[in-house]
Scaffold this active site. Structure first.
Site, short mmCIF file in Angstrom:
data_model
loop_
_atom_site.label_atom_id
_atom_site.label_comp_id
_atom_site.label_asym_id
_atom_site.label_seq_id
_atom_site.Cartn_x
_atom_site.Cartn_y
_atom_site.Cartn_z
N ARG A 69 2.78 3.26 -10.23
CA ARG A 69 4.16 2.84 -10.39
C ARG A 69 4.47 1.51 -9.70
O ARG A 69 5.01 0.61 -10.31
CB ARG A 69 5.12 3.87 -9.76
CG ARG A 69 5.78 4.78 -10.73
CD ARG A 69 6.09 6.05 -10.02
NE ARG A 69 4.84 6.61 -9.54
CZ ARG A 69 4.05 7.37 -10.28
NH1 ARG A 69 4.39 7.68 -11.49
NH2 ARG A 69 2.91 7.82 -9.80
N THR A 70 4.13 1.43 -8.41
CA THR A 70 4.56 0.24 -7.66
C THR A 70 3.91 -1.01 -8.23
O THR A 70 4.57 -2.04 -8.42
CB THR A 70 4.26 0.41 -6.16
OG1 THR A 70 4.83 1.63 -5.74
CG2 THR A 70 4.84 -0.73 -5.35
N LYS A 127 -16.92 -6.80 0.87
CA LYS A 127 -18.05 -7.49 1.52
C LYS A 127 -17.72 -7.75 2.99
O LYS A 127 -18.43 -8.47 3.67
CB LYS A 127 -18.33 -8.81 0.81
CG LYS A 127 -18.75 -8.61 -0.64
CD LYS A 127 -18.96 -9.94 -1.32
CE LYS A 127 -19.13 -9.76 -2.83
NZ LYS A 127 -18.97 -11.01 -3.55
N ARG A 144 -0.30 -3.80 -0.73
CA ARG A 144 -0.35 -2.40 -0.29
C ARG A 144 -1.66 -2.20 0.46
O ARG A 144 -2.72 -2.62 -0.01
CB ARG A 144 -0.29 -1.43 -1.47
CG ARG A 144 -0.56 0.00 -1.00
CD ARG A 144 -0.27 1.03 -2.02
NE ARG A 144 1.15 1.15 -2.27
CZ ARG A 144 1.68 2.06 -3.07
NH1 ARG A 144 0.89 2.92 -3.70
NH2 ARG A 144 2.97 2.12 -3.26
N HIS A 150 7.83 1.46 3.22
CA HIS A 150 7.73 1.08 1.81
C HIS A 150 9.12 0.54 1.46
O HIS A 150 9.90 1.18 0.77
CB HIS A 150 7.38 2.32 0.99
CG HIS A 150 6.92 2.03 -0.41
ND1 HIS A 150 7.05 0.79 -1.02
CD2 HIS A 150 6.33 2.83 -1.33
CE1 HIS A 150 6.55 0.86 -2.24
NE2 HIS A 150 6.11 2.09 -2.46
N1 ASP Z 1 4.70 6.23 -4.49
C1 ASP Z 1 5.17 6.50 -3.15
C2 ASP Z 1 4.38 5.74 -2.11
O1 ASP Z 1 3.58 4.89 -2.46
C3 ASP Z 1 5.24 7.95 -2.86
C4 ASP Z 1 3.95 8.71 -2.83
O2 ASP Z 1 2.87 8.14 -3.00
O3 ASP Z 1 4.05 9.91 -2.61
O4 ASP Z 1 4.57 5.96 -0.93
#
Ligand code: ASP
Length: 332
Positions: free
Chosen positions: A79-80, A109, A130, A158
């Site tokens: 999603r993100t 590496k 991330r 987040h």
């Molecule tokens: N998508 C959200 C996160 O990246 C929630 C989850 O992974 O549960 O934190």
């Protein structure tokens, strides 16, 4: 289709021009929700509204044409990453998507995060990161000259998810003051809960209910912050205790990947399920949210309930991220 092909219908370029550099966010890293006061939030939400209008009317525009986003994900994401990519592309920008197979790249590496960041900023105008370690986004931002956006640093924060969560509550219920919000699930490791809690503390008369098994309670430091702010708080292991009064039920999955002891995960993994029977006891005007993915916390039969807002929440994420990208690039 782009905005220019329909100038009379939607003069988006002109609309955003008046805001150029007026937001104080140009060049800003987005690392934590603590950077956002209510004025910033109101600003972002009104830009996000405009983004919704843009997408609904014309789909895309050229606002960020020529700009490049590097999307660097050291942890899995559907999603993100898709949301940031869609946001950038709907504004006419391009993306370097490093969202799969970081393990095959120079990162594996043994390259350090600062070196990877300093490399990627040679190609891009903004970096979304991330990473599994708390504080990694801050470290990246210390090295990068371009804005860094934290898309999740381990069990830390987040922030963009929290912004879209708050935007969704406002869209669904029309206001943010005086709400009773129940956070359900993994409150210990769930970074989205940590960030959203911090944002909600800014609003008057908000009451927070924290629903989790004992081993997954909200971290003590955050709980103390909430109490120090004078927010009304209640903790319980049972969602049935809060369902009747909640305006928002914010459900989260148990964060399996953060457990060091698999036995501990097995003990708590099925501790909640929101069912239509439970929903029958909830207010008529309330919302059920989830940052997704869900893995059994909300029964599929709840999806048809008009109060189930989790897929609308996903779409709101794209609008909020469009607003944020435009803001940090000085275009909103
Ligand atoms: N998508 C959200 C996160 O990246 C929630 C989850 O992974 O549960 O934190």
């Amino acid at each position: 289709m782009n905005a220019q092909s329909l100038p009379k219908l939607f003069d988006f370029e002109k609309m955003v021009q008046k805001n150029v550099n007026g937001n104080g966010m140009t060049g800003m890293d987005i690392l934590s929700v603590d950077q956002f006061d209510r004025e910033h939030l109101a600003y972002i939400f009104s830009r996000a509204h405009e983004m919704r209008e843009l997408v609904e009317r014309v789909g895309a525009c050229d606002l960020l044409k020529g700009y490049i986003l590097a999307c660097l994900f050291y942890e899995p994401s559907t999603r993100t990453s898709a949301s940031f990519i869609a946001a950038m592309e709907r504004l006419g920008g391009s993306v370097i998507p490093i969202t799969q197979g970081v393990q095959f790249s120079s990162v594996s590496k043994g390259e350090s995060l600062p070196d990877t960041i300093r490399t990627l900023e040679q190609y891009s105008d903004v970096i979304v990161l991330r990473h599994p370690e708390i504080g990694s986004a801050k470290l990246a931002a210390d090295y990068a000259a371009v804005p860094v956006i934290n898309a999740g640093d381990g069990a830390g924060e987040h922030p963009t998810q929290a912004l879209l969560d708050l935007f969704t509550i406002q869209e669904e219920l029309g206001h943010l003051e005086g709400l009773k919000i129940a956070m359900v699930g993994d409150l210990r490791y769930g970074r989205t809960v940590h960030s959203l809690t911090r944002l909600l503390m800014q609003y008057e008369d908000v009451s927070l209910r924290f629903v989790s098994p004992d081993t997954l309670r909200l971290p003590m430091t955050l709980m103390n912050e909430v109490i120090d702010r004078g927010v009304k708080v209640r903790e319980t292991p049972d969602v049935a205790d809060v369902i009747e009064n909640a305006d928002v039920l914010y459900v989260t999955r148990i964060q399996k990947e953060r457990f060091t002891d698999p036995k501990q995960y097995e003990e708590v993994k099925d501790c909640f399920e929101i069912t239509p029977e439970l929903m029958a006891r909830a207010k008529e005007k309330m919302v059920v949210m989830h940052p997704l993915p869900r893995v059994g916390e909300i029964h599929y039969r709840v999806d048809d309930d008009p109060r189930a807002a989790y897929f609308r929440q996903v779409k709101n994420g794209m609008y909020v991220r469009m607003a944020l990208l435009a803001a940090v690039l000085g275009k909103a």
